[in-house]
Design a protein around this motif. Structure first.
Motif, PDB file in Angstrom:
ATOM      1  N   LEU A 188       0.830  -1.198   0.000  1.00  0.00           N
ATOM      2  CA  LEU A 188       0.000   0.000   0.000  1.00  0.00           C
ATOM      3  C   LEU A 188       0.870   1.256   0.000  1.00  0.00           C
ATOM      4  CD1 LEU A 188      -2.826   1.250   0.144  1.00  0.00           C
ATOM      5  CD2 LEU A 188      -2.679   1.095   2.641  1.00  0.00           C
ATOM      6  N   MET A 189       1.951   1.235   0.769  1.00  0.00           N
ATOM      7  CA  MET A 189       2.843   2.384   0.830  1.00  0.00           C
ATOM      8  C   MET A 189       3.515   2.621  -0.523  1.00  0.00           C
ATOM      9  SD  MET A 189       4.569   1.802   4.610  1.00  0.00           S
ATOM     10  CE  MET A 189       5.148   3.461   4.947  1.00  0.00           C
ATOM     11  N   THR A 190       3.937   1.541  -1.150  1.00  0.00           N
ATOM     12  CA  THR A 190       4.579   1.660  -2.464  1.00  0.00           C
ATOM     13  C   THR A 190       3.613   2.249  -3.483  1.00  0.00           C
ATOM     14  OG1 THR A 190       6.008  -0.224  -1.971  1.00  0.00           O
ATOM     15  CG2 THR A 190       5.757   0.376  -4.282  1.00  0.00           C
ATOM     16  N   LYS A 191       2.357   1.883  -3.367  1.00  0.00           N
ATOM     17  CA  LYS A 191       1.340   2.427  -4.283  1.00  0.00           C
ATOM     18  C   LYS A 191       1.085   3.902  -4.010  1.00  0.00           C
ATOM     19  CE  LYS A 191      -3.551   1.913  -5.527  1.00  0.00           C
ATOM     20  NZ  LYS A 191      -4.801   1.152  -5.278  1.00  0.00           N
TER      21      LYS A 191
ATOM     22  N   MET B  47       3.560   6.859  -5.077  1.00  0.00           N
ATOM     23  CA  MET B  47       3.637   7.233  -6.487  1.00  0.00           C
ATOM     24  C   MET B  47       2.780   8.452  -6.813  1.00  0.00           C
ATOM     25  SD  MET B  47       5.826   5.046  -7.357  1.00  0.00           S
ATOM     26  CE  MET B  47       5.922   5.477  -9.102  1.00  0.00           C
ATOM     27  N   THR B  48       1.772   8.710  -5.996  1.00  0.00           N
ATOM     28  CA  THR B  48       0.879   9.841  -6.274  1.00  0.00           C
ATOM     29  C   THR B  48       0.905  10.918  -5.190  1.00  0.00           C
ATOM     30  OG1 THR B  48      -0.965   8.617  -5.256  1.00  0.00           O
ATOM     31  CG2 THR B  48      -0.703   8.434  -7.647  1.00  0.00           C
ATOM     32  N   ALA B  49       1.580  10.647  -4.084  1.00  0.00           N
ATOM     33  CA  ALA B  49       1.645  11.627  -3.000  1.00  0.00           C
ATOM     34  C   ALA B  49       2.460  12.842  -3.426  1.00  0.00           C
ATOM     35  CB  ALA B  49       2.251  10.995  -1.761  1.00  0.00           C
ATOM     36  N   THR B  50       2.101  13.995  -2.899  1.00  0.00           N
ATOM     37  CA  THR B  50       2.784  15.237  -3.249  1.00  0.00           C
ATOM     38  C   THR B  50       3.723  15.720  -2.146  1.00  0.00           C
ATOM     39  OG1 THR B  50       0.907  16.513  -2.407  1.00  0.00           O
ATOM     40  CG2 THR B  50       0.903  15.955  -4.761  1.00  0.00           C
ATOM     41  N   SER B  51       3.650  15.093  -0.991  1.00  0.00           N
ATOM     42  CA  SER B  51       4.497  15.486   0.135  1.00  0.00           C
ATOM     43  C   SER B  51       4.442  14.386   1.181  1.00  0.00           C
ATOM     44  CB  SER B  51       4.006  16.800   0.748  1.00  0.00           C
ATOM     45  OG  SER B  51       2.715  16.621   1.317  1.00  0.00           O
ATOM     46  N   MET B  52       5.281  14.483   2.203  1.00  0.00           N
ATOM     47  CA  MET B  52       5.240  13.518   3.292  1.00  0.00           C
ATOM     48  C   MET B  52       3.894  13.593   4.008  1.00  0.00           C
ATOM     49  SD  MET B  52       7.011  11.115   4.874  1.00  0.00           S
ATOM     50  CE  MET B  52       8.804  11.322   4.977  1.00  0.00           C
ATOM     51  N   GLU B  53       3.414  14.813   4.234  1.00  0.00           N
ATOM     52  CA  GLU B  53       2.127  14.976   4.907  1.00  0.00           C
ATOM     53  C   GLU B  53       0.995  14.342   4.104  1.00  0.00           C
ATOM     54  OE1 GLU B  53      -0.739  18.571   6.670  1.00  0.00           O
ATOM     55  OE2 GLU B  53       1.194  19.048   5.742  1.00  0.00           O
ATOM     56  N   ASP B  54       1.017  14.553   2.803  1.00  0.00           N
ATOM     57  CA  ASP B  54      -0.001  13.971   1.929  1.00  0.00           C
ATOM     58  C   ASP B  54       0.091  12.447   1.948  1.00  0.00           C
ATOM     59  OD1 ASP B  54      -2.042  13.893  -0.087  1.00  0.00           O
ATOM     60  OD2 ASP B  54      -0.473  13.611  -1.597  1.00  0.00           O
ATOM     61  N   PHE B  55       1.308  11.928   1.919  1.00  0.00           N
ATOM     62  CA  PHE B  55       1.527  10.477   1.926  1.00  0.00           C
ATOM     63  C   PHE B  55       1.003   9.849   3.213  1.00  0.00           C
ATOM     64  CE2 PHE B  55       4.564   6.987   3.046  1.00  0.00           C
ATOM     65  CZ  PHE B  55       4.140   6.070   2.094  1.00  0.00           C
ATOM     66  N   ILE B  56       1.345  10.437   4.350  1.00  0.00           N
ATOM     67  CA  ILE B  56       0.890   9.907   5.641  1.00  0.00           C
ATOM     68  C   ILE B  56      -0.623   9.971   5.747  1.00  0.00           C
ATOM     69  CG2 ILE B  56       0.945  10.288   8.150  1.00  0.00           C
ATOM     70  CD1 ILE B  56       3.861  11.256   7.742  1.00  0.00           C
ATOM     71  N   SER B  57      -1.206  11.070   5.305  1.00  0.00           N
ATOM     72  CA  SER B  57      -2.660  11.239   5.349  1.00  0.00           C
ATOM     73  C   SER B  57      -3.356  10.167   4.519  1.00  0.00           C
ATOM     74  CB  SER B  57      -3.034  12.627   4.841  1.00  0.00           C
ATOM     75  OG  SER B  57      -4.434  12.798   4.824  1.00  0.00           O
ATOM     76  N   SER B  58      -2.771   9.801   3.381  1.00  0.00           N
ATOM     77  CA  SER B  58      -3.392   8.804   2.501  1.00  0.00           C
ATOM     78  C   SER B  58      -3.380   7.409   3.110  1.00  0.00           C
ATOM     79  CB  SER B  58      -2.671   8.785   1.152  1.00  0.00           C
ATOM     80  OG  SER B  58      -1.380   8.194   1.257  1.00  0.00           O
TER      81      SER B  58
ATOM     82  N   LYS C 154      -8.873   3.865   9.948  1.00  0.00           N
ATOM     83  CA  LYS C 154      -9.417   3.282  11.172  1.00  0.00           C
ATOM     84  C   LYS C 154      -8.450   2.262  11.755  1.00  0.00           C
ATOM     85  CE  LYS C 154     -13.392   0.698  12.958  1.00  0.00           C
ATOM     86  NZ  LYS C 154     -14.669   0.024  12.629  1.00  0.00           N
ATOM     87  N   ARG C 155      -7.724   1.591  10.893  1.00  0.00           N
ATOM     88  CA  ARG C 155      -6.796   0.547  11.324  1.00  0.00           C
ATOM     89  C   ARG C 155      -5.457   1.109  11.794  1.00  0.00           C
ATOM     90  NH1 ARG C 155      -6.700  -4.607  13.225  1.00  0.00           N
ATOM     91  NH2 ARG C 155      -4.902  -5.786  12.483  1.00  0.00           N
ATOM     92  N   TYR C 156      -4.948   2.121  11.093  1.00  0.00           N
ATOM     93  CA  TYR C 156      -3.604   2.622  11.360  1.00  0.00           C
ATOM     94  C   TYR C 156      -3.635   4.098  11.753  1.00  0.00           C
ATOM     95  CZ  TYR C 156      -1.980  -1.640   9.073  1.00  0.00           C
ATOM     96  OH  TYR C 156      -1.749  -2.942   8.744  1.00  0.00           O
ATOM     97  N   THR C 157      -3.135   4.396  12.949  1.00  0.00           N
ATOM     98  CA  THR C 157      -3.026   5.786  13.381  1.00  0.00           C
ATOM     99  C   THR C 157      -1.893   6.477  12.630  1.00  0.00           C
ATOM    100  OG1 THR C 157      -1.447   5.274  15.130  1.00  0.00           O
ATOM    101  CG2 THR C 157      -3.801   5.157  15.709  1.00  0.00           C
ATOM    102  N   GLN C 158      -1.906   7.795  12.670  1.00  0.00           N
ATOM    103  CA  GLN C 158      -0.819   8.562  12.071  1.00  0.00           C
ATOM    104  C   GLN C 158       0.511   8.191  12.718  1.00  0.00           C
ATOM    105  OE1 GLN C 158      -1.403  12.829  11.838  1.00  0.00           O
ATOM    106  NE2 GLN C 158       0.798  13.209  11.953  1.00  0.00           N
ATOM    107  N   ALA C 159       0.509   8.039  14.038  1.00  0.00           N
ATOM    108  CA  ALA C 159       1.746   7.683  14.733  1.00  0.00           C
ATOM    109  C   ALA C 159       2.268   6.326  14.274  1.00  0.00           C
ATOM    110  CB  ALA C 159       1.527   7.683  16.242  1.00  0.00           C
ATOM    111  N   ARG C 160       1.371   5.364  14.095  1.00  0.00           N
ATOM    112  CA  ARG C 160       1.806   4.033  13.638  1.00  0.00           C
ATOM    113  C   ARG C 160       2.411   4.120  12.235  1.00  0.00           C
ATOM    114  NH1 ARG C 160       0.780  -1.661  13.615  1.00  0.00           N
ATOM    115  NH2 ARG C 160       2.157  -2.390  11.969  1.00  0.00           N
ATOM    116  N   ILE C 161       1.810   4.895  11.363  1.00  0.00           N
ATOM    117  CA  ILE C 161       2.356   5.061  10.018  1.00  0.00           C
ATOM    118  C   ILE C 161       3.747   5.693  10.095  1.00  0.00           C
ATOM    119  CG2 ILE C 161       2.097   6.260   7.811  1.00  0.00           C
ATOM    120  CD1 ILE C 161       0.155   3.923   8.183  1.00  0.00           C
TER     121      ILE C 161
END
Length: 378
Positions: free
Chosen positions: A259-262, A265-276, A280-287
Motif C-alpha cells: 500500500l505504501m509503495t502504491k 507514487m501519487t503523493a505530493t508530500s510527506m504529509e499527503d503520503f501519511i494522510s493517505s 481506522k486501522r492505522y493511526t498517524q503515529a503508527r504510520i
C-alpha cells in the motif's frame, strides 16, 4: 537519598517542561532528578526538531541532574513498549518516585485501573485482540476492553502514557511511587497559547515561521535548522520504489508495504503520503513509526536493554552515578567503545539518518559525535 525520575522527549524543550521539573522537585523534595529521554527520533515516529545533545544541555541547565538515553528501539514504539524501556532504565538507576504529566491528574484512579487490568490480563488481552481483528486501532481497542471490564475509558494522550507507566510499575513490581502533575495546556493544540504552549504548537509555529521566543528558552537554536519528517521524503521515496524486501522490517506487516509503495507514487508530500495511509486501522503515529523503521532498515522485534547510556550530568548527577554504578543490574556507559549492542547499532543508524537532514558540511562531525562524543557536563 531520594531519587526522582521523569520520562521525556523535549521535542522541543519549552516553558511547560521547566514548570514540570520545578513541580517534580517541589513535590518529591528529591536529592537527584533523572530524566530518560528519547534520542533523535520520538514516540510518535517523528524526528526531534533539534538534536539530543542540545536538548540534554537545556535539561541540565533547568534542573535535571542526569540525562540518560532511551534507545531508538524503544523510543519509537507504542506507549506500552515506550514505558517498558524507560522504566527498565529508571528502575535500574534506583529511582523511588516517577513524576509524570496528566490531563486528569488522578493517579489513584489510574493505579486502580492498572491493578485491575493486571489481575485480568488474559481477559484484557483477548478483548484487545478481538477489537483489533475487527479493524480497530490499538488505542481504541484498549479502551473498548477497559469499557467491557471496568466501564471506564482513558482517552487523553498523557493519561494513556501515564496508564502505561503505572501498569508497567505494577506488573514488574518496581518499588516506584507514581506522582501526577496536572498538564497546563492542550497536548494536541496547534496554536501557541502564551508562555506555556504545547510542543505540538511550537513545532507547528516553526513550520509556519512564527515567533516562538516567548514559549521556549531554546528559540534561537530551534530557528536555525529545525528537523522535520518532511526532510526525509526523498529518502523514503527511493526506499519504497527500490527495495523489494520491505516486509522484513519492524512494523511492516499485513501488506502495508504494498500500500505504501502504491501511495508514494501519487503523493505530493510527506504529509499527503501519511494522510493517505491513516485509517481506522492505522493511526498517524503508527504510520510514522513504520516509515522510520523502513528508513533505517530496522529488524523486526525489540532487543533487550543491555546498557544505560549517559547523555549528560551535573555534579550531583555524576556523584550519584559514582554511588550507584556498582549496584545497577545493567552496565552504565558513556561512549560506544565500552559496549557492543544491537541497540547501539540501531542508534548509530538513526543518527546517520538524522544527519541527512543537516547541512552537508555538518554531517560528518555530527555522526562522529555519536560514537566519539562524551556526556555533557555542567
Amino acid at each position: 537519598m531520594s531519587v526522582t525520575g521523569v520520562i521525556v522527549e523535549y521535542n522541543p524543550f519549552h516553558n511547560g517542561h521547566i514548570y514540570h521539573l520545578q513541580q517534580a522537585r517541589s513535590k518529591t523534595n528529591c536529592d537527584v532528578l533523572i530524566a530518560v529521554m528519547s534520542g533523535h527520533f520520538t514516540q510518535r515516529g517523528e524526528p526531534s526538531v533539534i538534536d539530543k545533545w542540545t536538548r540534554t544541555r537545556f535539561a541540565l541547565e533547568y534542573g535535571v541532574d542526569l540525562v540518560i538515553e532511551l534507545p531508538f528501539n524503544y523510543a519509537t514504539q507504542s506507549a506500552d513498549y515506550f514505558a517498558s524501556g524507560a522504566l527498565t532504565l529508571l528502575n535500574a538507576l534506583g529511582i523511588d518516585t516517577l513524576v509524570y504529566g496528566s490531563e486528569s491528574n488522578n493517579a489513584d484512579e489510574l493505579c486502580q485501573i492498572a491493578q485491575t487490568i493486571t489481575h485480568q490480563q488474559d481477559s484484557y488481552d483477548q478483548l484487545v485482540k478481538e477489537a483489533m481483528n475487527q479493524g480497530e486501532r490499538y488505542p481504541t481497542a484498549c479502551n473498548q476492553a477497559l469499557s467491557v471490564l471496568l466501564n471506564k475509558e482513558i482517552r487523553l494522550p498523557n493519561d494513556l502514557l501515564a496508564f502505561s507507566y503505572i501498569k508497567e510499575i505494577i506488573q514488574q513490581h518496581y518499588p516506584i511511587q507514581p506522582v501526577s502533575i496536572a498538564r497546563t495546556n492542550d497536548f494536541h493544540s496547534v496554536s501557541l497559547n502564551g508562555k506555556i504552549s504545547s510542543a505540538t504548537s511550537i513545532r507547528q509555529a516553526l513550520k509556519d515561521h512564527t515567533d516562538i521566543s516567548q514559549t521556549t528558552p531554546m528559540a534561537k537554536e530551534l530557528e536555525k535548522n529545525p528537523i522535520l519528517l518532511e526532510d526525509f521524503y526523498d529518502l523514503l521515496y527511493y526506499e519504497l520504489i527500490s527495495n523489494p524486501h520491505l516486509d522484513q522490517y519492524h512494523l511492516v506487516d499485513e501488506g502495508i508495504d504494498k500500500l505504501m509503495t502504491k501511495k508514494i507514487m501519487t503523493a505530493t508530500s510527506m504529509e499527503d503520503f501519511i494522510s493517505s495511509l491513516t485509517s481506522k486501522r492505522y493511526t498517524q503515529a503508527r504510520i510514522q513509526r513504520t516509515i522510520l523503521s523502513i528508513l533505517i532498515n530496522q529488524p523486526k522485534g525489540l532487543y533487550p536493554i543491555d546498557y544505560i547510556r549517559v547523555l549528560g550530568m551535573t555534579a550531583a548527577g555524576q556523584g550519584y552515578l559514582n554511588q550507584i554504578k556498582k549496584k545497577t543490574p545493567i552496565p552504565i556507559i558513556s561512549n560506544f567503545s565500552s559496549c557492543q549492542s544491537p541497540l547501539l547499532d540501531l542508534e548509530l543508524k538513526a543518527t546517520k539518518l538524522y544527519a541527512c537532514a543537516l547541512p552537508l558540511k555538518k554531517r560528518l562531525a555530527f555522526i562522529e559525535k555519536e560514537y566519539k562524543g562524551k556526556p555533557i557536563r555542567i
